[in-house]
Structure formats: C-alpha cells, structure tokens
Write an enzyme that holds these catalytic residues in place. Structure first.
Site, PDB file in Angstrom:
ATOM      1  N   SER A 157       0.845  -1.192   0.000  1.00 18.23           N
ATOM      2  CA  SER A 157       0.000   0.000   0.000  1.00 18.23           C
ATOM      3  C   SER A 157       0.879   1.239   0.000  1.00 18.23           C
ATOM      4  O   SER A 157       2.023   1.198   0.473  1.00 18.23           O
ATOM      5  CB  SER A 157      -0.894   0.016   1.244  1.00 18.23           C
ATOM      6  OG  SER A 157      -1.539   1.265   1.408  1.00 18.23           O
ATOM      7  N   TYR A 197      -2.772  -0.763  10.622  1.00 17.50           N
ATOM      8  CA  TYR A 197      -2.781  -1.085   9.186  1.00 17.50           C
ATOM      9  C   TYR A 197      -1.500  -0.627   8.503  1.00 17.50           C
ATOM     10  O   TYR A 197      -0.838  -1.386   7.796  1.00 17.50           O
ATOM     11  CB  TYR A 197      -3.993  -0.428   8.526  1.00 17.50           C
ATOM     12  CG  TYR A 197      -4.051  -0.604   7.029  1.00 17.50           C
ATOM     13  CD1 TYR A 197      -4.555  -1.775   6.472  1.00 17.50           C
ATOM     14  CD2 TYR A 197      -3.619   0.406   6.164  1.00 17.50           C
ATOM     15  CE1 TYR A 197      -4.612  -1.940   5.095  1.00 17.50           C
ATOM     16  CE2 TYR A 197      -3.673   0.250   4.791  1.00 17.50           C
ATOM     17  CZ  TYR A 197      -4.169  -0.928   4.257  1.00 17.50           C
ATOM     18  OH  TYR A 197      -4.217  -1.092   2.902  1.00 17.50           O
TER      19      TYR A 197
END
Length: 330
Positions: A207, A220
């Site tokens: 990501s 996360y």
C-alpha cells in the site's frame, strides 16, 4: 511408471488432461484387443503419414502465439473479491491456471467458476494466519495444477483507528493476517518453487501507506510497512533460485473492495469528514492525475511485473495510486 501409475503434462491443465485421456483410451484399446487376440500397432510409415498430414501442418502454423502467462500456476490470496479477484481474472486471461485462495470457501469456489472450468481455476480455503492452513492450501494448488509458479500476497483487512483506540487484539489481528500471513504464504510457495527449480514470482499487494503517514490507521500502516520490507528481504534471499519478489503500492481502492465494504470505507470517510459514497472521488482528487484507482489497475501492474517483459526486475515497489506525492519512494 510401473508400480506408480500414469501422469501426463502439457502447456496447461486442459492439454495435460486431454493427453492423459488419449493414452487411457489407447490403453483400453490395447487391453480389449489382447483379451481377444493380440494388439498390433499401425506401421511406422502410416504413423508418419498421419503425424505429418499436410493440412495438420498448415493448421499448426496458424496457431496463435502463447499468452504471456501460459504454463504458469498462480496462487492468489484474498482472491474472492476486490483486488485479488481482479488479479486472478487478469492472470487467467493471460493464460495462467489460477488458484483462488480465500477465507470464504464458497466465495472462492464461486469466483473460480466465473473464470471457467477446473482446467482454468479452482477455489480453496485458506486462513493465512495459520501455517497448517497455508500448507494445506498450497498442497491443494499443487494437486490441482502440478505446481506453483506465482504467489500473490493480497489477503488483508483494515481497522481504521487512532493510536489510543487501537487495542492489542486489533494490532495482533492486522499483523497476523498481513505481516505473518504474507510470510507464511511466501515461505510455503517458495518451498515449492525451489523444489521445481524453474524460478518464479512472489508479489506483495502492499500500500502507499507503507511509506505514507496518514491519520488514524497505526496498525494497518505498520503492517503494510512490514510487507514492503519483506519484498526487499525476500528479493535478496530468493534471487539465487531465480525467484523474483516485487510489490505494488495502491492508493485506496474503494469500488469492488471487500476491505472498504467491511467498514474501513465508513471509518476513512469519517476521518476525512465526507460521505462514504464520495470516498473514491475524494481519493482521486488528492492525486496528481485526479484519477480513481480501481482493482483492474492493480491487476494490470501485477500482470506486467510477473510477465515476460520484466524478467530482470526484483525488489521493486510499483505505485498504482494516480500520483500521491507524499508516497513517492525516496
């Protein structure tokens, strides 16, 4: 193989299966003949005439070129929806046999059926946080298609919470699924690829958050940074076996995403003070290109990184974020 049985191989599962069926039928013909008298094959001259029939030779010359991922077996985690499903669909379209590995077996099998018969795709259940479940899923892939050549670490979930609201359980869950899970899947896949001695690919769907510090997602983003560094570490370690390891850093993929549909989208929209239905457009407007990122855009990068045009690239992270300057690699 006397005492073992018969096996066949081909460019993909269908051609291997058909070759096996031809030989089984031939064996049955021989057995039938020998039950009555003896079996005598046709002459070598007749075999040659059949094998090199002019019309057949002409047909072979008109056959299309093999697709970019023909002969390859891809194992994609979290592939029943979103980015994983888009990658599996793209790789199957490029000629790969695909294993749809997902926590939800019914959805995995449904997604596999959408791609075609079991010659093309199969669905298997996997809990990436458990080594025994990962090993069992990889074994299923090997039994279904004869091996594994390409592993995509895509399984994940996301909890959008600030530091003081993130519990120990939240932290452990994020890291068990993505950091530990990617490690276990890469390890099990690498074992098969090393035994095969034909090289391979390991791909991480990381990501932009692995390099970008955004608010209210400590667990996360930290686990995405873990995944990103696994790419570099494994690229160094597995290169001696001809195994390439690369990563993709998408921006928020809202449409078709299981993570966003599961509550992450609502939390991120609340963080940014917008309506959830406008989240995709919000992400698009903060990018350089002002374009929304879709699962298919990530799948395009996955196909290129694991295809024949990128044979000399490993340890790379490719951004698929429409341009987020704060996430530029330094």
């Amino acid at each position: 193989m006397p005492g073992v049985g018969m096996f066949s191989f081909g460019a993909n599962k269908q051609t291997a299966r058909v070759a096996g069926e031809f030989y089984i039928n031939a064996i049955n013909v021989m057995r039938g003949a020998e039950s009555l008298s003896t079996y005598t094959p046709i002459s070598d001259a007749e075999k040659f005439r059949i094998e090199y029939w002019a019309l057949e030779e002409a047909r072979l010359q008109r056959l299309p070129q093999p697709k970019s991922h023909a002969t390859r077996v891809a194992f994609v985690t979290g592939a029943a929806s979103g980015i994983g499903k888009a990658i599996a669909t793209r790789l199957a379209a490029e000629g790969a046999c695909v294993v749809i590995a997902d926590l939800d077996l019914a959805k995995a099998q449904e997604a596999a059926a959408e791609l075609g018969s079991t010659d093309v795709a199969v669905g298997v259940q996997i809990d990436v946080s458990r080594a025994d479940a990962v090993a069992a899923a990889i074994d299923e892939a090997v039994l279904a298609f004869g091996g594994v050549d390409l592993v995509v670490n895509n399984a994940g979930l996301s909890l959008s919470k600030p530091l003081l609201e993130t519990t120990e359980r939240d932290w452990d869950l994020q890291h068990d699924v993505m950091a530990k899970g990617s490690f276990l899947v890469s390890q099990a896949g690498a074992r098969v690829m090393i035994d095969q001695d034909m090289g391979g690919d390991v791909l991480y769907i990381a990501s932009k958050n692995s390099v970008f510090a955004g608010p209210n997602n400590i667990a996360y983003s930290a686990t995405k940074a873990d995944q990103a560094h696994q790419v570099r570490l494994l690229a160094v370690e597995l290169g001696q076996f001809g195994i390439k390891v690369n990563g993709i850093n998408p921006d928020g993929v809202v449409r078709g995403s299981g993570i966003f549909a599961g509550g992450w989208g609502a939390n991120r929209a609340k963080t940014y003070g917008i309506d959830e239905e406008n989240l995709g457009e919000f992400y698009a407007q903060r990018t350089i290109l002002k374009r929304e990122v879709l699962p298919e855009h990530v799948a395009n990068a996955a196909a290129v990184l694991t295809g024949p045009d990128m044979t000399h690239t490993t340890g790379l992270h490719v951004p698929v974020d429409a341009g987020v300057a704060a996430a530029f690699l330094r």
